[in-house]
Motif scaffolding. Structure first.
Motif, PDB file in Angstrom:
ATOM      1  N   GLY A 197       0.717  -1.191   0.020  1.00  7.78           N
ATOM      2  CA  GLY A 197       0.083  -0.248   0.540  1.00  7.78           C
ATOM      3  C   GLY A 197       0.734   1.338   0.111  1.00  7.78           C
ATOM      4  N   ALA A 198       0.218   2.295   0.221  1.00  8.62           N
ATOM      5  CA  ALA A 198       1.050   3.513  -0.160  1.00  8.62           C
ATOM      6  C   ALA A 198       1.621   4.123   0.716  1.00  8.62           C
ATOM      7  CB  ALA A 198       0.063   4.772  -1.254  1.00  8.62           C
ATOM      8  N   ASP A 199       0.616   4.225   2.127  1.00  8.74           N
ATOM      9  CA  ASP A 199       1.369   4.216   2.835  1.00  8.74           C
ATOM     10  C   ASP A 199       2.289   3.528   3.612  1.00  8.74           C
ATOM     11  OD1 ASP A 199      -0.562   1.791   2.964  1.00  8.74           O
ATOM     12  OD2 ASP A 199      -1.411   2.247   5.267  1.00  8.74           O
ATOM     13  N   GLU A 200       2.629   2.222   3.548  1.00  8.01           N
ATOM     14  CA  GLU A 200       3.338   1.453   3.771  1.00  8.01           C
ATOM     15  C   GLU A 200       5.138   1.788   2.750  1.00  8.01           C
ATOM     16  OE1 GLU A 200       1.744  -3.179   3.862  1.00  8.01           O
ATOM     17  OE2 GLU A 200       1.530  -1.912   2.720  1.00  8.01           O
ATOM     18  N   VAL A 201       4.582   1.641   1.860  1.00  5.74           N
ATOM     19  CA  VAL A 201       5.826   2.801   0.837  1.00  5.74           C
ATOM     20  C   VAL A 201       6.478   3.584   1.455  1.00  5.74           C
ATOM     21  CG1 VAL A 201       6.702   3.479  -1.352  1.00  5.74           C
ATOM     22  CG2 VAL A 201       5.067   1.354  -1.249  1.00  5.74           C
ATOM     23  N   VAL A 202       5.150   4.553   1.492  1.00  8.29           N
ATOM     24  CA  VAL A 202       5.589   6.062   2.431  1.00  8.29           C
ATOM     25  C   VAL A 202       6.415   5.495   3.997  1.00  8.29           C
ATOM     26  CG1 VAL A 202       5.095   8.235   3.444  1.00  8.29           C
ATOM     27  CG2 VAL A 202       3.840   6.912   1.533  1.00  8.29           C
ATOM     28  N   LEU A 203       6.188   4.489   4.880  1.00 10.31           N
ATOM     29  CA  LEU A 203       6.605   4.038   6.022  1.00 10.31           C
ATOM     30  C   LEU A 203       8.115   3.707   5.495  1.00 10.31           C
ATOM     31  CD1 LEU A 203       6.658   3.760   9.434  1.00 10.31           C
ATOM     32  CD2 LEU A 203       5.785   1.637   8.621  1.00 10.31           C
ATOM     33  N   MET A 204       8.116   2.931   4.651  1.00 15.28           N
ATOM     34  CA  MET A 204       9.135   2.063   4.549  1.00 15.28           C
ATOM     35  C   MET A 204      10.563   3.677   4.111  1.00 15.28           C
ATOM     36  SD  MET A 204       9.578  -0.485   5.676  1.00 15.28           S
ATOM     37  CE  MET A 204      11.022  -0.653   5.530  1.00 15.28           C
ATOM     38  N   GLU A 205       9.932   3.798   3.256  1.00 19.51           N
ATOM     39  CA  GLU A 205      10.579   5.224   2.406  1.00 19.51           C
ATOM     40  C   GLU A 205      11.339   6.480   3.616  1.00 19.51           C
ATOM     41  OE1 GLU A 205       9.913   7.487  -1.904  1.00 19.51           O
ATOM     42  OE2 GLU A 205       8.163   7.227  -0.182  1.00 19.51           O
ATOM     43  N   THR A 206      10.718   6.498   5.191  1.00 20.83           N
ATOM     44  CA  THR A 206      11.154   7.505   6.131  1.00 20.83           C
ATOM     45  C   THR A 206      11.889   6.709   6.616  1.00 20.83           C
ATOM     46  OG1 THR A 206       8.835   8.058   6.364  1.00 20.83           O
ATOM     47  CG2 THR A 206      10.339   8.286   8.188  1.00 20.83           C
ATOM     48  N   ILE A 207      11.603   4.935   6.293  1.00 19.14           N
ATOM     49  CA  ILE A 207      12.966   4.488   7.463  1.00 19.14           C
ATOM     50  C   ILE A 207      14.428   4.096   6.436  1.00 19.14           C
ATOM     51  CG2 ILE A 207      13.029   1.817   7.996  1.00 19.14           C
ATOM     52  CD1 ILE A 207      10.711   1.947   8.690  1.00 19.14           C
ATOM     53  N   ALA A 208      13.962   4.036   5.179  1.00 16.23           N
ATOM     54  CA  ALA A 208      15.460   4.188   4.501  1.00 16.23           C
ATOM     55  C   ALA A 208      15.865   5.644   4.624  1.00 16.23           C
ATOM     56  CB  ALA A 208      14.502   3.378   2.719  1.00 16.23           C
ATOM     57  N   ASN A 209      14.949   6.133   4.516  1.00 17.71           N
ATOM     58  CA  ASN A 209      15.839   7.538   4.507  1.00 17.71           C
ATOM     59  C   ASN A 209      17.080   8.268   5.956  1.00 17.71           C
ATOM     60  OD1 ASN A 209      14.772   8.935   1.663  1.00 17.71           O
ATOM     61  ND2 ASN A 209      12.724   9.882   3.226  1.00 17.71           N
ATOM     62  N   GLN A 210      15.979   7.163   6.892  1.00 16.25           N
ATOM     63  CA  GLN A 210      15.938   7.770   8.178  1.00 16.25           C
ATOM     64  C   GLN A 210      17.339   6.489   8.320  1.00 16.25           C
ATOM     65  OE1 GLN A 210      15.468   9.326  10.978  1.00 16.25           O
ATOM     66  NE2 GLN A 210      14.774  10.327   9.014  1.00 16.25           N
ATOM     67  N   ALA A 211      18.132   5.335   7.535  1.00 16.17           N
ATOM     68  CA  ALA A 211      18.801   4.924   7.399  1.00 16.17           C
ATOM     69  C   ALA A 211      20.160   5.522   6.571  1.00 16.17           C
ATOM     70  CB  ALA A 211      18.659   3.505   7.029  1.00 16.17           C
ATOM     71  N   ALA A 212      19.788   6.050   5.227  1.00 12.62           N
ATOM     72  CA  ALA A 212      20.474   7.030   4.310  1.00 12.62           C
ATOM     73  C   ALA A 212      21.181   8.228   5.302  1.00 12.62           C
ATOM     74  CB  ALA A 212      19.840   7.210   3.415  1.00 12.62           C
ATOM     75  N   LEU A 213      20.788   8.705   6.264  1.00 11.15           N
ATOM     76  CA  LEU A 213      20.695   9.299   6.932  1.00 11.15           C
ATOM     77  C   LEU A 213      22.006   9.115   8.112  1.00 11.15           C
ATOM     78  CD1 LEU A 213      18.000  12.300   7.732  1.00 11.15           C
ATOM     79  CD2 LEU A 213      19.491  12.695   6.145  1.00 11.15           C
ATOM     80  N   ALA A 214      21.550   7.977   8.778  1.00  8.51           N
ATOM     81  CA  ALA A 214      22.815   7.527   9.735  1.00  8.51           C
ATOM     82  C   ALA A 214      24.360   7.348   8.970  1.00  8.51           C
ATOM     83  CB  ALA A 214      22.715   6.142   9.977  1.00  8.51           C
ATOM     84  N   VAL A 215      23.677   6.694   7.911  1.00  9.37           N
ATOM     85  CA  VAL A 215      25.275   6.217   6.875  1.00  9.37           C
ATOM     86  C   VAL A 215      25.463   7.216   6.469  1.00  9.37           C
ATOM     87  CG1 VAL A 215      25.891   5.055   4.864  1.00  9.37           C
ATOM     88  CG2 VAL A 215      24.541   3.532   5.933  1.00  9.37           C
ATOM     89  N   GLU A 216      24.707   8.209   5.919  1.00  8.72           N
ATOM     90  CA  GLU A 216      26.082   9.117   5.824  1.00  8.72           C
ATOM     91  C   GLU A 216      26.283  10.012   6.847  1.00  8.72           C
ATOM     92  OE1 GLU A 216      25.087  13.345   2.836  1.00  8.72           O
ATOM     93  OE2 GLU A 216      23.391  12.895   4.182  1.00  8.72           O
ATOM     94  N   SER A 217      25.811  10.397   7.555  1.00  3.72           N
ATOM     95  CA  SER A 217      26.314  10.873   9.374  1.00  3.72           C
ATOM     96  C   SER A 217      27.777  10.194   9.682  1.00  3.72           C
ATOM     97  CB  SER A 217      25.205  10.939  10.914  1.00  3.72           C
ATOM     98  OG  SER A 217      24.170  11.443  10.475  1.00  3.72           O
ATOM     99  N   THR A 218      27.430   8.851   9.778  1.00  2.00           N
ATOM    100  CA  THR A 218      28.685   7.762  10.073  1.00  2.00           C
ATOM    101  C   THR A 218      30.135   8.630   8.927  1.00  2.00           C
ATOM    102  OG1 THR A 218      27.155   5.886  10.919  1.00  2.00           O
ATOM    103  CG2 THR A 218      29.682   5.493  10.406  1.00  2.00           C
TER     104      THR A 218
END
Length: 170
Positions: A77-98
């Motif tokens: 569902g669109a809501d699931e994709v948005v939720l997973m995009e948010t998680i992926a964005n947070q993971a990308a921020l964590a990797v980039e911050s590191t």
């Protein structure tokens, strides 16, 4: 495993497509997508049918992908994709911050090394100036060459040989 990126829409799988396009890729059924033919056997062995691949996008571009699998065919569902995009964005921020923190620490270490080197140069220069000042004081005070030479030898903690213009020891 790193996504295999090849030219053409049909030549790459969902993870590499998500990585390249920086957009989520959703496959409700891996068997129905011709780009996944080479992975169908592996997918069947590992027991998954649906895929949601999300790019890990940072300021410098794609860092990787977060891929979600389900055992059954499933429409995300669109809501699931948005939720997973948010998680992926947070993971990308964590990797980039590191990565940024690692670069910053490397720069700090290099600067600390440079500061230590400059401090050592400063210490040596200051010591040379002190020795020069002491020798000038002795010279201007009319001290003998022997006294000046002994003072220099003590200051540099080494033997000192004074030669005349012809190279003969004095």
């Amino acid at each position: 495993r790193a996504p295999l990126i090849r030219p053409g829409e049909l030549a790459e799988g969902p993870s590499s497509r998500a990585f390249r396009t920086q957009r989520p890729v959703v496959l409700a059924d891996i068997r129905a997508d011709i780009t996944c033919e080479e992975w169908e056997v592996m997918a069947a062995e590992q027991g998954y049918r649906s895929i949601l691949s999300l790019p890990l996008v940072a300021s410098e571009g794609s860092l990787g992908v977060l891929t979600c699998y389900t055992r059954d065919c499933r429409v995300f569902g669109a809501d699931e994709v948005v939720l997973m995009e948010t998680i992926a964005n947070q993971a990308a921020l964590a990797v980039e911050s590191t990565l940024l923190r690692e670069r910053q620490q490397a720069r700090i270490a290099a600067l600390e090394q440079r500061v230590a080197h400059l401090q050592e140069e400063h210490r040596i220069t200051r010591r040379a100036e002190d020795v020069h000042r002491d020798l000038m004081r002795l010279l201007l005070g009319g001290e003998s060459l022997e006294r000046i030479t002994r003072h220099l030898a003590e200051a540099v903690r080494s033997d000192v040989l004074v030669e005349d213009a012809a190279g003969h020891p004095l």
